[in-house]
Design an enzyme around this catalytic site. Sequence first.
Site, PDB file in Angstrom:
ATOM      1  N   ARG A  47       0.827  -1.215   0.000  1.00  0.00           N
ATOM      2  CA  ARG A  47       0.000   0.000   0.000  1.00  0.00           C
ATOM      3  C   ARG A  47       0.864   1.270   0.000  1.00  0.00           C
ATOM      4  O   ARG A  47       0.547   2.250  -0.688  1.00  0.00           O
ATOM      5  CB  ARG A  47      -0.945  -0.023   1.210  1.00  0.00           C
ATOM      6  CG  ARG A  47      -1.877   1.171   1.272  1.00  0.00           C
ATOM      7  CD  ARG A  47      -2.960   1.022   2.348  1.00  0.00           C
ATOM      8  NE  ARG A  47      -3.613   2.298   2.561  1.00  0.00           N
ATOM      9  CZ  ARG A  47      -3.588   2.985   3.711  1.00  0.00           C
ATOM     10  NH1 ARG A  47      -2.971   2.495   4.784  1.00  0.00           N
ATOM     11  NH2 ARG A  47      -4.177   4.150   3.810  1.00  0.00           N
ATOM     12  N   HIS A  51       0.540   4.147  -2.769  1.00  0.00           N
ATOM     13  CA  HIS A  51       0.178   5.539  -2.466  1.00  0.00           C
ATOM     14  C   HIS A  51       1.283   6.526  -2.814  1.00  0.00           C
ATOM     15  O   HIS A  51       1.001   7.674  -3.159  1.00  0.00           O
ATOM     16  CB  HIS A  51      -0.256   5.681  -1.004  1.00  0.00           C
ATOM     17  CG  HIS A  51      -1.689   5.326  -0.793  1.00  0.00           C
ATOM     18  ND1 HIS A  51      -2.462   5.841   0.219  1.00  0.00           N
ATOM     19  CD2 HIS A  51      -2.513   4.514  -1.500  1.00  0.00           C
ATOM     20  CE1 HIS A  51      -3.683   5.354   0.138  1.00  0.00           C
ATOM     21  NE2 HIS A  51      -3.734   4.527  -0.886  1.00  0.00           N
ATOM     22  N   TRP A 192     -10.393  -8.505   2.619  1.00  0.00           N
ATOM     23  CA  TRP A 192     -11.125  -8.855   1.402  1.00  0.00           C
ATOM     24  C   TRP A 192     -11.169 -10.371   1.191  1.00  0.00           C
ATOM     25  O   TRP A 192     -11.998 -10.867   0.461  1.00  0.00           O
ATOM     26  CB  TRP A 192     -10.462  -8.211   0.179  1.00  0.00           C
ATOM     27  CG  TRP A 192     -10.589  -6.725   0.070  1.00  0.00           C
ATOM     28  CD1 TRP A 192     -11.560  -6.051  -0.616  1.00  0.00           C
ATOM     29  CD2 TRP A 192      -9.724  -5.724   0.623  1.00  0.00           C
ATOM     30  NE1 TRP A 192     -11.348  -4.687  -0.521  1.00  0.00           N
ATOM     31  CE2 TRP A 192     -10.226  -4.457   0.228  1.00  0.00           C
ATOM     32  CE3 TRP A 192      -8.566  -5.747   1.411  1.00  0.00           C
ATOM     33  CZ2 TRP A 192      -9.622  -3.252   0.601  1.00  0.00           C
ATOM     34  CZ3 TRP A 192      -7.967  -4.553   1.778  1.00  0.00           C
ATOM     35  CH2 TRP A 192      -8.493  -3.323   1.383  1.00  0.00           C
TER      36      TRP A 192
HETATM   37 ZN1  ZEM Z   1      -6.057  -0.134  -1.651  1.00  0.00          ZN
HETATM   38  N1  ZEM Z   1      -7.007   0.402   0.065  1.00  0.00           N
HETATM   39  N2  ZEM Z   1      -7.250   1.099  -2.736  1.00  0.00           N
HETATM   40  N3  ZEM Z   1      -4.983  -0.564  -3.313  1.00  0.00           N
HETATM   41  N4  ZEM Z   1      -4.803  -1.288  -0.552  1.00  0.00           N
HETATM   42  C1  ZEM Z   1      -6.778  -0.104   1.312  1.00  0.00           C
HETATM   43  C2  ZEM Z   1      -5.869  -1.089   1.653  1.00  0.00           C
HETATM   44  C3  ZEM Z   1      -4.968  -1.644   0.779  1.00  0.00           C
HETATM   45  C4  ZEM Z   1      -8.280   1.866  -2.262  1.00  0.00           C
HETATM   46  C5  ZEM Z   1      -8.544   2.130  -0.896  1.00  0.00           C
HETATM   47  O1  ZEM Z   1      -9.299   3.229  -0.583  1.00  0.00           O
HETATM   48  C6  ZEM Z   1      -8.025   1.332   0.156  1.00  0.00           C
HETATM   49  C7  ZEM Z   1      -5.223  -0.122  -4.589  1.00  0.00           C
HETATM   50  C8  ZEM Z   1      -6.344   0.590  -4.977  1.00  0.00           C
HETATM   51  C9  ZEM Z   1      -7.259   1.167  -4.099  1.00  0.00           C
HETATM   52  C10 ZEM Z   1      -3.760  -2.026  -1.046  1.00  0.00           C
HETATM   53  C11 ZEM Z   1      -3.210  -1.958  -2.320  1.00  0.00           C
HETATM   54  C12 ZEM Z   1      -3.793  -1.268  -3.356  1.00  0.00           C
HETATM   55  C13 ZEM Z   1      -7.664   0.505   2.246  1.00  0.00           C
HETATM   56  C14 ZEM Z   1      -7.678   0.236   3.735  1.00  0.00           C
HETATM   57  C15 ZEM Z   1      -8.441   1.390   1.540  1.00  0.00           C
HETATM   58  C16 ZEM Z   1      -9.552   2.251   2.135  1.00  0.00           C
HETATM   59  C17 ZEM Z   1      -6.637   1.106   4.436  1.00  0.00           C
HETATM   60  C18 ZEM Z   1      -6.606   0.818   5.923  1.00  0.00           C
HETATM   61  O2  ZEM Z   1      -7.614   1.107   6.581  1.00  0.00           O
HETATM   62  O3  ZEM Z   1      -5.571   0.319   6.400  1.00  0.00           O
HETATM   63  C19 ZEM Z   1      -9.003   2.452  -3.379  1.00  0.00           C
HETATM   64  C20 ZEM Z   1     -10.203   3.360  -3.294  1.00  0.00           C
HETATM   65  C21 ZEM Z   1      -8.373   2.000  -4.512  1.00  0.00           C
HETATM   66  C22 ZEM Z   1      -8.698   2.248  -5.940  1.00  0.00           C
HETATM   67  C23 ZEM Z   1      -9.906   2.549  -6.396  1.00  0.00           C
HETATM   68  C24 ZEM Z   1      -4.163  -0.525  -5.469  1.00  0.00           C
HETATM   69  C25 ZEM Z   1      -4.086  -0.173  -6.941  1.00  0.00           C
HETATM   70  C26 ZEM Z   1      -3.253  -1.229  -4.696  1.00  0.00           C
HETATM   71  C27 ZEM Z   1      -1.946  -1.856  -5.054  1.00  0.00           C
HETATM   72  C28 ZEM Z   1      -1.578  -2.163  -6.283  1.00  0.00           C
HETATM   73  C29 ZEM Z   1      -3.280  -2.921  -0.014  1.00  0.00           C
HETATM   74  C30 ZEM Z   1      -2.186  -3.962  -0.160  1.00  0.00           C
HETATM   75  C31 ZEM Z   1      -4.043  -2.675   1.131  1.00  0.00           C
HETATM   76  C32 ZEM Z   1      -3.953  -3.360   2.491  1.00  0.00           C
HETATM   77  C33 ZEM Z   1      -3.092  -2.550   3.420  1.00  0.00           C
HETATM   78  C34 ZEM Z   1      -2.946  -3.158   4.793  1.00  0.00           C
HETATM   79  O4  ZEM Z   1      -2.436  -2.442   5.651  1.00  0.00           O
HETATM   80  O5  ZEM Z   1      -3.297  -4.315   5.012  1.00  0.00           O
END
Ligand code: ZEM
Length: 281
Positions: A47, A51, A192
């Site tokens: 993540r 970001h 998920w």
């Molecule tokens: Zn995420 N992501 N993401 N993402 N994401 C979260 C967690 C993780 C969105 C998003 O708002 C959120 C992509 C695309 C998009 C990962 C990877 C990738 C979380 C939860 C949210 C809300 C955060 C938390 O509370 O800790 C949205 C709106 C997206 C696109 C529309 C893409 C592209 C990614 C990588 C290629 C990963 C690995 C996580 C889990 C993080 C963790 O701490 O476990």
Amino acid sequence: PQREGSSSSGAGKFLALFAGAGAAELANLLDSNPDYDDSSYGPVLVRLAWHASGTYAKTDNTGGSNGATMRFPTESKWSANAGLQVARDLLEPIKKKYGDVLSYSDLWSIGGVVGVQELGGPTIKWRSGRIDTHKDRTVEDGRLPDASREDAQYSRDVFGRMGFNDQELVALLGAHALGRCHSDRSGFEGPWTHSSTTFSNAFYTHLLDEKWDVKKWKGPKQYEDKATKSLMMLPTDMSLTRDKEFKKWVTIYANDEEKFFADFAAAYASGLAQSITTRAV
Ligand code: ZEM
């Protein structure tokens, strides 16, 4: 030139180091704390890399992983980046040790690569050459996607700004097989998949195979699976099943994990590298 990340540059020296001790040290960090989440820092590193990169705009070549601008107060305090201090702190010992040959921006992106690979995902082509900025300056807030937006066009526009098409967008979202939402970070809650430390195509199979209800709770709107109520989908995730073109790719990746791995690897590698050589920092 140094910017190319050629073998004569500092980054090239790092690559030589990284192939040995550095790679192992970084990989060892992932399971250095059994009490953290599902015992792996891999997802939060994935993540962080995303970001750091996801602010990119192709049209004017602003934002992106180059610069490591999230080190500074402005970008680190964006609500979208809540919780990522954990990942930045985790990588700090590597930066201390290899800092003369390794920028933060290269380190954060390779952290995402190691996260995917160590959790069973595809090999990602990684390139060095990102250079850190030393001033608190960044792009405007609001470039990272807002998870509460359920209309497909919104996600399409955000990823389009980064230069990604529908297929790449859907492939990148498969990263949500990893990790979880934290109510004290994003406000959303839960994983998920049932195997949040294994990179797989489970995000797509769950999207198609489960029945999804709006979760009844005081938090922001999210979905839960009817069968176990232990899995979640964000509104943006759900939009992938409602748009015809998105759903086409969801179905392809649900049925063909090998293709998902290949397409994810290509899109993630290009996303991490988008801003490297093209812009002076
Ligand atoms: Zn995420 N992501 N993401 N993402 N994401 C979260 C967690 C993780 C969105 C998003 O708002 C959120 C992509 C695309 C998009 C990962 C990877 C990738 C979380 C939860 C949210 C809300 C955060 C938390 O509370 O800790 C949205 C709106 C997206 C696109 C529309 C893409 C592209 C990614 C990588 C290629 C990963 C690995 C996580 C889990 C993080 C963790 O701490 O476990």
